[in-house]
Write a protein that holds these residues in place. Sequence first.
Motif, PDB file in Angstrom:
ATOM      1  N   GLU A  21       0.805  -0.999  -0.125  1.00 29.02           N
ATOM      2  CA  GLU A  21      -0.122  -0.127  -0.254  1.00 29.02           C
ATOM      3  C   GLU A  21       0.851   1.216   0.021  1.00 29.02           C
ATOM      4  O   GLU A  21       0.340   2.245  -0.339  1.00 29.02           O
ATOM      5  CB  GLU A  21      -1.018   0.081   1.226  1.00 29.02           C
ATOM      6  CG  GLU A  21      -2.031  -1.139   1.213  1.00 29.02           C
ATOM      7  CD  GLU A  21      -2.914  -0.922   0.007  1.00 29.02           C
ATOM      8  OE1 GLU A  21      -3.088   0.059  -0.472  1.00 29.02           O
ATOM      9  OE2 GLU A  21      -3.250  -2.013  -0.646  1.00 29.02           O
ATOM     10  N   SER A  34       0.855   3.499  -3.449  1.00 30.10           N
ATOM     11  CA  SER A  34      -0.384   4.150  -3.546  1.00 30.10           C
ATOM     12  C   SER A  34      -0.251   5.467  -2.846  1.00 30.10           C
ATOM     13  O   SER A  34      -1.486   6.034  -3.000  1.00 30.10           O
ATOM     14  CB  SER A  34      -1.690   3.331  -3.408  1.00 30.10           C
ATOM     15  OG  SER A  34      -1.791   3.031  -2.084  1.00 30.10           O
ATOM     16  N   SER A  35       0.702   5.882  -2.320  1.00 30.82           N
ATOM     17  CA  SER A  35       0.613   7.141  -1.338  1.00 30.82           C
ATOM     18  C   SER A  35       0.854   8.292  -1.959  1.00 30.82           C
ATOM     19  O   SER A  35       0.726   9.345  -1.382  1.00 30.82           O
ATOM     20  CB  SER A  35       1.598   6.697  -0.252  1.00 30.82           C
ATOM     21  OG  SER A  35       2.984   6.829  -0.910  1.00 30.82           O
ATOM     22  N   ASP A  75       1.846  10.354  -6.432  1.00 28.42           N
ATOM     23  CA  ASP A  75       2.267  10.337  -7.692  1.00 28.42           C
ATOM     24  C   ASP A  75       3.355  10.034  -8.090  1.00 28.42           C
ATOM     25  O   ASP A  75       3.657   9.639  -9.253  1.00 28.42           O
ATOM     26  CB  ASP A  75       1.790  11.660  -8.309  1.00 28.42           C
ATOM     27  CG  ASP A  75       0.199  12.082  -8.182  1.00 28.42           C
ATOM     28  OD1 ASP A  75      -0.530  11.272  -8.077  1.00 28.42           O
ATOM     29  OD2 ASP A  75      -0.219  13.266  -8.197  1.00 28.42           O
ATOM     30  N   ARG A 129       6.217   4.427  -7.449  1.00 24.37           N
ATOM     31  CA  ARG A 129       6.144   3.263  -8.672  1.00 24.37           C
ATOM     32  C   ARG A 129       6.631   2.016  -8.020  1.00 24.37           C
ATOM     33  O   ARG A 129       7.474   1.927  -7.477  1.00 24.37           O
ATOM     34  CB  ARG A 129       7.012   3.742  -9.815  1.00 24.37           C
ATOM     35  CG  ARG A 129       6.262   4.658 -10.356  1.00 24.37           C
ATOM     36  CD  ARG A 129       7.284   5.579 -11.257  1.00 24.37           C
ATOM     37  NE  ARG A 129       6.688   6.578 -11.950  1.00 24.37           N
ATOM     38  CZ  ARG A 129       6.288   8.005 -11.633  1.00 24.37           C
ATOM     39  NH1 ARG A 129       6.469   7.975 -10.252  1.00 24.37           N
ATOM     40  NH2 ARG A 129       5.766   8.562 -12.233  1.00 24.37           N
TER      41      ARG A 129
END
Length: 233
Positions: free
Chosen positions: A150, A153-154, A156, A159
């Motif tokens: 997770e 997904s923190s 932009d 990756r």
Amino acid sequence: MAGLAEAIAAEGIPVATLDLCNMQFWDGRHQQNGLDMIALARHLEAGAAAGAAGAAGAADAGAKADRTIGASLADRAGEGGPGVIYAGFSAGALAALVAARNDPNALGVVTLDLVDAQGIGQRSARGLDKPLIGLAGESTNCNAYDNARELFSSGDQARLMRIAGAGHCDFEAPTDALCELICTDPDQADARRTAQLREQIQSQTLAAIMSLINGDADNWNQTAVLTKLPGQG
């Protein structure tokens, strides 16, 4: 992680190794480990000649959680100061993330099968204003069943690349018998397949580091095609 350090150095990137002396089986002291990595970077910066490369750290914390490596990288052209890239394996990747979060000179961080602990990685990733590039294997006992997923997904700039079939020990270069004894091998690979996985991991790690040096993490294409360092012919 001497094997990875040698591969980094072979690409013309200065590299330093370090031991994370605070780590114990019962207390990882991950935040202090990250601060120690920053301290190494500052020490190398202070000792470098004018215009030489700055410092970076890469740490390894595998099944033994006591062996680490670090890498120091060239200045990014036009930035005016030493550029620092932190990278690490397992709990060492967590320390590298802490270091990148707290070092204003950091260009980014590369994590190898990162394992989070006590939410430290989550908090560090949320506060990170630099690229976070992760390589990860299959969900196994030794990466806490992919508990760092997770993190990526923190923001932009985060990756994640999944290396299909790779186990935790495939990210440690070199690994040891203890890691291979404790950690599940997800595909029960033979020696040839294991060598291929480790070569892929190494080349992708180098590609990630180069993308950060070149300020091009947004276009990291995961092909492991290396470009020259700024200033090289």
